[in-house]
Design an enzyme around this catalytic site. Structure first.
Site, PDB file in Angstrom:
ATOM      1  N   PHE A 133      -5.649   7.619  -9.389  1.00  0.00           N
ATOM      2  CA  PHE A 133      -5.653   6.221  -8.906  1.00  0.00           C
ATOM      3  C   PHE A 133      -4.992   5.424 -10.033  1.00  0.00           C
ATOM      4  CE2 PHE A 133      -8.818   2.507  -7.988  1.00  0.00           C
ATOM      5  CZ  PHE A 133      -8.186   2.111  -6.817  1.00  0.00           C
ATOM      6  N   HIS A 138      -1.618  -0.980  -7.408  1.00  0.00           N
ATOM      7  CA  HIS A 138      -2.346  -0.476  -6.241  1.00  0.00           C
ATOM      8  C   HIS A 138      -3.842  -0.784  -6.370  1.00  0.00           C
ATOM      9  CE1 HIS A 138      -3.518   2.105  -2.917  1.00  0.00           C
ATOM     10  NE2 HIS A 138      -4.230   2.876  -3.716  1.00  0.00           N
ATOM     11  N   ARG A 147     -12.464  -6.604  -1.807  1.00  0.00           N
ATOM     12  CA  ARG A 147     -13.569  -7.283  -2.491  1.00  0.00           C
ATOM     13  C   ARG A 147     -13.213  -8.698  -2.926  1.00  0.00           C
ATOM     14  NH1 ARG A 147     -13.491  -2.122  -4.387  1.00  0.00           N
ATOM     15  NH2 ARG A 147     -12.235  -2.753  -6.177  1.00  0.00           N
ATOM     16  N   GLU A 204       0.421   7.179   1.934  1.00  0.00           N
ATOM     17  CA  GLU A 204       0.336   6.740   0.541  1.00  0.00           C
ATOM     18  C   GLU A 204       1.464   7.409  -0.228  1.00  0.00           C
ATOM     19  OE1 GLU A 204      -4.155   5.245  -0.461  1.00  0.00           O
ATOM     20  OE2 GLU A 204      -3.733   7.324  -0.985  1.00  0.00           O
ATOM     21  N   GLU A 206       3.001   8.911  -3.134  1.00  0.00           N
ATOM     22  CA  GLU A 206       2.496   9.487  -4.380  1.00  0.00           C
ATOM     23  C   GLU A 206       3.454  10.561  -4.869  1.00  0.00           C
ATOM     24  OE1 GLU A 206      -1.603  10.499  -4.741  1.00  0.00           O
ATOM     25  OE2 GLU A 206      -2.244   9.207  -3.077  1.00  0.00           O
ATOM     26  N   ASP A 238      -0.203  11.180   0.748  1.00  0.00           N
ATOM     27  CA  ASP A 238      -1.646  11.298   0.946  1.00  0.00           C
ATOM     28  C   ASP A 238      -2.014  10.442   2.164  1.00  0.00           C
ATOM     29  OD1 ASP A 238      -4.375  11.574   0.678  1.00  0.00           O
ATOM     30  OD2 ASP A 238      -4.529  10.071  -0.910  1.00  0.00           O
ATOM     31  N   GLN A 245     -11.997   5.783   6.275  1.00  0.00           N
ATOM     32  CA  GLN A 245     -12.266   5.689   4.833  1.00  0.00           C
ATOM     33  C   GLN A 245     -13.221   4.530   4.501  1.00  0.00           C
ATOM     34  OE1 GLN A 245      -8.612   5.197   2.586  1.00  0.00           O
ATOM     35  NE2 GLN A 245      -9.666   4.978   0.620  1.00  0.00           N
ATOM     36  N   TYR A 249     -16.881   5.735   2.701  1.00  0.00           N
ATOM     37  CA  TYR A 249     -16.655   6.035   1.279  1.00  0.00           C
ATOM     38  C   TYR A 249     -17.762   5.594   0.319  1.00  0.00           C
ATOM     39  CZ  TYR A 249     -15.262   1.477  -0.624  1.00  0.00           C
ATOM     40  OH  TYR A 249     -15.271   0.189  -1.083  1.00  0.00           O
ATOM     41  N   THR A 262      -2.241  16.350   3.981  1.00  0.00           N
ATOM     42  CA  THR A 262      -1.561  15.817   2.809  1.00  0.00           C
ATOM     43  C   THR A 262      -0.234  16.574   2.749  1.00  0.00           C
ATOM     44  OG1 THR A 262      -3.684  15.505   1.696  1.00  0.00           O
ATOM     45  CG2 THR A 262      -1.719  15.465   0.299  1.00  0.00           C
ATOM     46  N   THR A 355      -1.466   6.299  -5.239  1.00  0.00           N
ATOM     47  CA  THR A 355      -0.398   5.503  -4.633  1.00  0.00           C
ATOM     48  C   THR A 355       0.389   4.772  -5.713  1.00  0.00           C
ATOM     49  OG1 THR A 355      -1.844   5.213  -2.756  1.00  0.00           O
ATOM     50  CG2 THR A 355       0.039   3.733  -2.899  1.00  0.00           C
ATOM     51  N   GLU A 369      -1.310  -2.171   1.742  1.00  0.00           N
ATOM     52  CA  GLU A 369      -0.822  -3.229   0.855  1.00  0.00           C
ATOM     53  C   GLU A 369       0.361  -3.984   1.464  1.00  0.00           C
ATOM     54  OE1 GLU A 369      -0.653  -1.830  -3.514  1.00  0.00           O
ATOM     55  OE2 GLU A 369      -0.965   0.011  -2.374  1.00  0.00           O
TER      56      GLU A 369
END
Ligand SMILES: [Ca+2]
Ligand SMILES: [Ca+2]
Ligand SMILES: [Mg+2]
Ligand SMILES: [Mg+2]
Ligand code: NI
Lengths: 420, 420
Positions: A133, A138, A147, A204, A206, A238, A245, A249, A262, A355, A369
């Site tokens: 991560f 990201h 949040r 994602e 990656e 990904d 999720q 999670y 994936t 990501t 995003e």
């Protein structure tokens, strides 16, 4: 004068003699899988090269069965001395001035297979797959979306490269269709969860490091020696179901929102081929703890691009352009952190970067995003997308630009199909 | 009359003819690994039985090389018809009334090896390891400790069997020492993280299901057919470093707090052997979504116990007694949920149940709960423990009590050693 092959390589090709990425392929549907390197529009069959006795250096002459395997794991386990020896030998064998293969029509016929004719396979047997991560952009965007803008990045993020264990069984090769997952989602408020095909399917962007020699359980790898444990990089998608999720999670992390598939690119570009594109990693503040403080902190300048090709459209549209060098935590820090508790890595393990989002909205690495969780649909050549629709093909590509050549990864693609 | 073997089996033994658990062992340090079943104080070497042509049933006569392997994966992939055939044949072969092995001294000599002489190995090649969170008491206790007594159980918990991907590489066999992990922890407040050996090392009392036949990517397993994908169960200690876990787990779940080692018992007890101990699973409220609603919802009555033996002490002390039947989500619900998004399972995959805590404080499944995060130290035969200390040996055992016999798992143990 630049190194040149006797095989004609278009200047736009991702696979000049400066690259020589490793993959595993079948020349015919019924043939056994074997390793190869890409050169221009061809694959050089390493099982043929090995059987011809051409791997005659000190390490590989006793290990030439590494290329008579259905995956690269044995070669990966040999470590950098073997990798350097193979690279030097193959660059010589393929060079314009070397007659051994160039002037041997029978060997050329057996050893060089047109890329257009082969089936590519996942080139490694993956014992464990970990996803990090490591892009601050990201982390910040996801935190803000879920949040709010106050402290969007969790307090631990700047102190350690956060990661979770991913699902190894569902890693597939570029070109494999992805079945839209079904699962539980949860509307806002106190309503019960719903069940059905994911309504927020995402990619994602990656990359992932392929582990070479592993380490013993209980014996961490020093961050300054971690590069010797990394063979190279692949592109990785990904795929993520954001509704599944979001509901599942807490508190143990992503599970079914990620484990349905994936996708990796077929070609592993070695760190040796990427070395000319090394650049400084971002300065880290706060400074990392001593076990993560490295003498040389390296990123790579790798341009990345994602295109979406909706069903029935002739052309794909670019939806984002990013770069590997946006990562905050380096590959070597990721690997050292992974082992600091004594966890053992094995050859062929895959370490996803997370990501790769850049700072500008045009460089964000996923639709979550790019569309700000569906609030700002993307326009795609006459249509729009909040998340992926059935029939959408998502195509990643990536390369580093050299002087008159590219060191590239080819593409990593997959098409969404509805659940049965 | 109860089934009886010609081999003398003590009434307290975990391994009577009613059990016949599968493992993989080496009779001598230099011998190749091979499968066996435990019977009394012996292992029956299945490679010898197979080579003698005794697996002559319709499924196994064409697959007897399943027992000439260093792991059980090939046998697992064959599915329940093969497992039932093997069980019936072995129960007959070992029974008091069957002369084939009983009266063949040369074959007995080769096929029966004293348990005290063999080295046991992890019996399966584990592609992916998943850990669930299926005890409501454990979920409630952890939630109360970390988030307080208001709504300790997350809202999703009653709707789905929560799980995360674990680390497969660091799964070790009972008896392997566990190196105390080093890592980052975080004191309360705004201080920076510290680094060092974990100060809150814990065990987690779990069991794990061993997957038999897998499923194709994109094709979920129906909950009512899920039992056919489960071969059997092992004891499992999911060693956990609570300080590392607490600092790292937001937002992607446990990583280094768990990946330094997971211990499994050597013997896989089959679901067929456990069938007499099946019992009703708890009634679920709210009722599960249709894909998790099963016609028969089964648990097993398996008594579980954890002992700790501090360094230098002669005796170990029992620290908890629990039972598999405290689990809220069943094994079959776990498996069906795992695949509902299309995720593929493979033979040999391991599905941990999560910590098995019962309702009473004496039945909690880890020190975090037993000592309430260190607030109430346990007394251990003259000493006390908040968390594990170097030299502590942790010993799990488990069995089901039949009429005059036990179907047991033996033990699953590991000793903590300091980091190098
Ligand atoms: Ca990811
Ligand atoms: Ca656990
Ligand atoms: Mg994925
Ligand atoms: Mg563990
Ligand atoms: Ni051109």
């Amino acid at each position: 004068m630049a190194l040149k092959s006797f095989i004609e390589v278009h200047p736009d090709s991702h696979f000049p003699i400066q690259n020589l990425p490793y993959g595993v392929f079948k020349p015919e549907p019924a043939s056994p899988a074997r390793p190869g390197v890409a050169i221009g529009d061809y694959v050089l069959d390493l099982s043929v090269v090995a059987s011809a006795g051409l791997f005659d250096g000190p390490v590989l002459k006793n290990n030439s069965d590494s290329f008579l395997q259905p995956d690269l794991n044995k070669f990966l386990a040999l470590g950098r001395p073997a990798w350097k020896e193979a690279r030097a030998m193959l660059q010589k064998l393929l060079s314009a001035t070397e007659p051994a293969l160039r002037d041997n029509a029978a060997l050329r016929q057996k050893a060089l297979v047109p890329l257009s004719k082969v089936e590519m396979l996942v080139p490694i047997s993956i014992g464990d797959y970990t996803d990090f991560f490591s892009s601050m952009h990201h982390a910040k965007n996801c935190g803000t979306i879920f949040r709010g803008p106050e402290n969007p990045i969790p307090a631990n993020w700047f102190h350690l490269p956060i990661a979770y264990h991913g699902r190894a069984s569902s890693i597939v090769i570029s070109g494999t269709d992805i079945v839209r997952p079904r699962g539980q989602g949860h509307p806002a408020g106190n309503s019960p969860p719903y069940f059905g095909p994911s309504l927020k399917l995402d990619f994602e962007l990656e990359m992932a490091a392929v582990v070479g020699p592993g380490n013993e359980l209980g014996k961490p790898v020093d961050v300054n020696e971690a590069a010797d444990h990394i063979f190279g990089l692949v592109l990785m998608n990904d795929w993520s179901a954001r509704d599944i999720q979001a509901w599942e999670y807490v508190p143990l992390g992503p599970f079914l929102g990620k484990s349905f598939g994936t996708t990796v690119s077929p070609w592993i570009v070695t760190l040796d081929a990427l070395e000319p594109f090394a650049c400084d990693a971002p300065k880290q503040n706060p400074p990392p703890l001593p076990y993560l403080a490295e003498k040389i902190s390296k990123n790579y300048d790798i341009s990345l691009e994602v295109q979406i090709k909706p069903a029935g459209q002739e052309n794909s549209s670019v939806v984002t352009r990013s770069n590997f060098n946006h990562l905050y935590w380096t590959l070597t820090q990721q690997l050292a952190h992974h082992t600091i508790n004594g966890c053992n890595l094995r050859p062929g393990d895959l370490l996803g970067t997370g990501t790769i989002s850049g700072p500008e909205p045009e460089s964000y690495g996923c639709l979550l995003e790019l569309t700000w969780n569906g609030q700002k649909p993307l326009s795609l050549n006459g249509t729009t997308r909040k998340f992926l629709e059935d029939g959408d093909e998502v195509i990643f590509s990536g390369y580093s630009k050299g002087n008159g050549y590219n060191v590239g990864f080819g593409t990593c693609s997959g098409k969404i199909i509805p659940p049965p």
